[in-house]
Write a protein that holds these residues in place. Structure first.
Motif, PDB file in Angstrom:
ATOM      1  N   UNK A  40       5.394  84.018   6.465  1.00  0.00           N
ATOM      2  CA  UNK A  40       6.139  83.051   5.678  1.00  0.00           C
ATOM      3  C   UNK A  40       5.117  82.106   5.061  1.00  0.00           C
ATOM      4  N   UNK A  41       4.958  82.191   3.752  1.00  0.00           N
ATOM      5  CA  UNK A  41       4.001  81.377   3.013  1.00  0.00           C
ATOM      6  C   UNK A  41       4.728  80.276   2.254  1.00  0.00           C
ATOM      7  N   UNK A  42       3.960  79.350   1.702  1.00  0.00           N
ATOM      8  CA  UNK A  42       4.545  78.245   0.931  1.00  0.00           C
ATOM      9  C   UNK A  42       5.407  78.783  -0.213  1.00  0.00           C
ATOM     10  N   UNK A  43       4.911  79.800  -0.887  1.00  0.00           N
ATOM     11  CA  UNK A  43       5.670  80.370  -2.000  1.00  0.00           C
ATOM     12  C   UNK A  43       6.966  81.006  -1.516  1.00  0.00           C
ATOM     13  N   UNK A  44       6.936  81.624  -0.329  1.00  0.00           N
ATOM     14  CA  UNK A  44       8.167  82.171   0.244  1.00  0.00           C
ATOM     15  C   UNK A  44       9.158  81.049   0.542  1.00  0.00           C
ATOM     16  N   UNK A  45       8.635  79.915   1.038  1.00  0.00           N
ATOM     17  CA  UNK A  45       9.498  78.778   1.299  1.00  0.00           C
ATOM     18  C   UNK A  45      10.197  78.302   0.041  1.00  0.00           C
ATOM     19  N   UNK A  46       9.456  78.239  -1.069  1.00  0.00           N
ATOM     20  CA  UNK A  46      10.055  77.848  -2.342  1.00  0.00           C
ATOM     21  C   UNK A  46      11.117  78.849  -2.785  1.00  0.00           C
ATOM     22  N   UNK A  47      10.840  80.140  -2.592  1.00  0.00           N
ATOM     23  CA  UNK A  47      11.786  81.174  -3.000  1.00  0.00           C
ATOM     24  C   UNK A  47      13.068  81.124  -2.174  1.00  0.00           C
ATOM     25  N   UNK A  48      12.922  81.011  -0.860  1.00  0.00           N
ATOM     26  CA  UNK A  48      14.085  81.048   0.034  1.00  0.00           C
ATOM     27  C   UNK A  48      14.956  79.812  -0.139  1.00  0.00           C
ATOM     28  N   UNK A 304      14.887  83.694  11.742  1.00  0.00           N
ATOM     29  CA  UNK A 304      14.292  82.357  11.762  1.00  0.00           C
ATOM     30  C   UNK A 304      13.857  81.869  10.386  1.00  0.00           C
ATOM     31  N   UNK A 305      13.726  82.782   9.435  1.00  0.00           N
ATOM     32  CA  UNK A 305      12.993  82.468   8.205  1.00  0.00           C
ATOM     33  C   UNK A 305      13.623  81.366   7.366  1.00  0.00           C
ATOM     34  N   UNK A 306      14.947  81.339   7.268  1.00  0.00           N
ATOM     35  CA  UNK A 306      15.589  80.349   6.401  1.00  0.00           C
ATOM     36  C   UNK A 306      15.324  78.940   6.915  1.00  0.00           C
ATOM     37  N   UNK A 307      15.490  78.723   8.212  1.00  0.00           N
ATOM     38  CA  UNK A 307      15.260  77.389   8.773  1.00  0.00           C
ATOM     39  C   UNK A 307      13.796  76.989   8.665  1.00  0.00           C
ATOM     40  N   UNK A 308      12.898  77.913   8.995  1.00  0.00           N
ATOM     41  CA  UNK A 308      11.475  77.585   8.987  1.00  0.00           C
ATOM     42  C   UNK A 308      10.967  77.384   7.565  1.00  0.00           C
ATOM     43  N   UNK A 309      11.589  78.043   6.576  1.00  0.00           N
ATOM     44  CA  UNK A 309      11.193  77.848   5.180  1.00  0.00           C
ATOM     45  C   UNK A 309      11.317  76.380   4.783  1.00  0.00           C
TER      46      UNK A 309
END
Length: 335
Positions: A40-48, A304-309
């Motif tokens: 999970x990268x910063x760009x993934x966080x922006x996307x999600x 977990x990805x949505x919350x951690x994003x």
């Protein structure tokens, strides 16, 4: 069939859900890969979260990198059973990415998993660590040596920052870390930072030229931070810039560049050529302490990805996050 995190958008409303997909739905590509780990990268966080227009078309499987095993390939460079890594190339933005049990990509986008690294360790490095290595290589190519003086690392608690500190310290550089989380100072020093300073030193408008201090810098923040870093470089120093966590703008003057001969080097990890990618991964396997890497990593599931994003964008995540995709391929059509 396989599971994937899928981002969709209807009537300007974005949704994110775990979906069951068929391999026939995969985008075009010469190589099909069983994804073992992603990150999970910063760009993934922006996307999600939808906080920036990272995703270029919908539906989209996010995940800008992955490591896994080739299932089948129509390109002679890769065969079933090969262990591979992918970083960048618009994956997770315009081409389905790594937060899934399966991916199908162009053969040109892959590099072999280096000997001595597991798939999980490779994703503990991930695009953040690979980018950090490219930044360090850029400073070296510019002629910045350990004896020249201190190297500043901004965004020090993030993925690029933590691995940059580790790499630079291993190479003998004196590293100063800049962070907004001073409670993490001891942790950053354990990675190799000799000093930790607050990011407020750089985060607001500054002077065209400041007191000379840094021989080199790795910046993943951009905006006023990058402008102030450039303004405080020593004569002939170099800055490797790879991110925009504070912003895309650069409110700077030409003064550092024409009066001190400062070099500002843009570091692109998305479309870097194959030879540079291989060189970066070779150096990473030689320089990284795998025990420190493990301590710098937390494990996630797809759920977990949505919350951690959101936490990632809020600066609440330290180091690297690895997503285990080994259980997401729940029907093996090739068995």
């Amino acid at each position: 069939m396989f599971k994937a995190l899928v981002i969709d958008k209807q009537d300007d409303v974005q949704t994110v859900a775990i979906s069951e997909l068929d391999e026939s739905q995969l985008p075009e590509g010469e190589v099909r890969v069983k994804v073992q780990y992603s990150t999970l990268n910063y760009k993934d966080g922006l996307a999600i979260t939808g906080k920036a227009p990272v995703v270029r078309k919908f539906p989209m499987v996010p995940g800008i990198d992955f490591a896994g095993e080739v299932i089948e390939s129509s390109d002679e460079r890769w065969k079933a059973g090969d262990q591979v890594i992918l970083n960048g190339w618009g994956v997770g933005e315009s081409h389905w990415g790594g937060l899934a049990g399966c991916a199908q990509v162009k053969a040109d986008w892959l590099v072999a998993l280096p000997e001595g690294l597991s798939a999980k360790q490779a994703m503990s490095v991930g695009t953040a660590g690979y980018t950090a290595m490219l930044c360090v290589m850029a400073l070296q190519q510019q002629g910045v040596k350990p004896e020249d003086g201190e190297i500043l690392v901004t965004g020090a608690n993030g993925g690029v920052g933590t691995i940059s500190i580790t790499l630079l310290a291993t190479l003998g550089y004196t590293v100063v870390a800049s962070t907004g989380r001073m409670e993490e100072a001891d942790y950053l020093k354990s990675l190799g930072a000799s000093e930790v300073i607050h990011r407020d030193t750089f985060s607001s408008a500054g002077r065209p030229l400041a007191k000379e201090r840094w021989a080199g810098a790795v910046d993943s923040v951009g905006s006023h931070t990058l402008a102030n870093v450039c303004a405080s470089m020593r004569y002939g120093g170099a800055v490797a810039a790879c991110g925009l966590a504070q912003g895309m703008d650069l409110p700077a003057t030409v003064a550092p560049f024409i009066l001190r001969g400062v070099a500002l080097i843009g570091v692109d990890s998305v479309n870097a050529p194959y030879a540079k990618r291989v060189a970066a991964w070779e150096q990473l396997t030689k320089l990284l302490d795998l025990d420190k890497l493990a301590a710098n990593t937390q494990d996630l599931t797809l759920e977990d990805c949505v919350e951690v994003a959101s936490d990632l964008l809020a600066g609440k995540v330290r180091g690297r996050v690895v997503v285990d995709c080994t259980a997401l391929r729940f029907v093996d059509n090739l068995a």
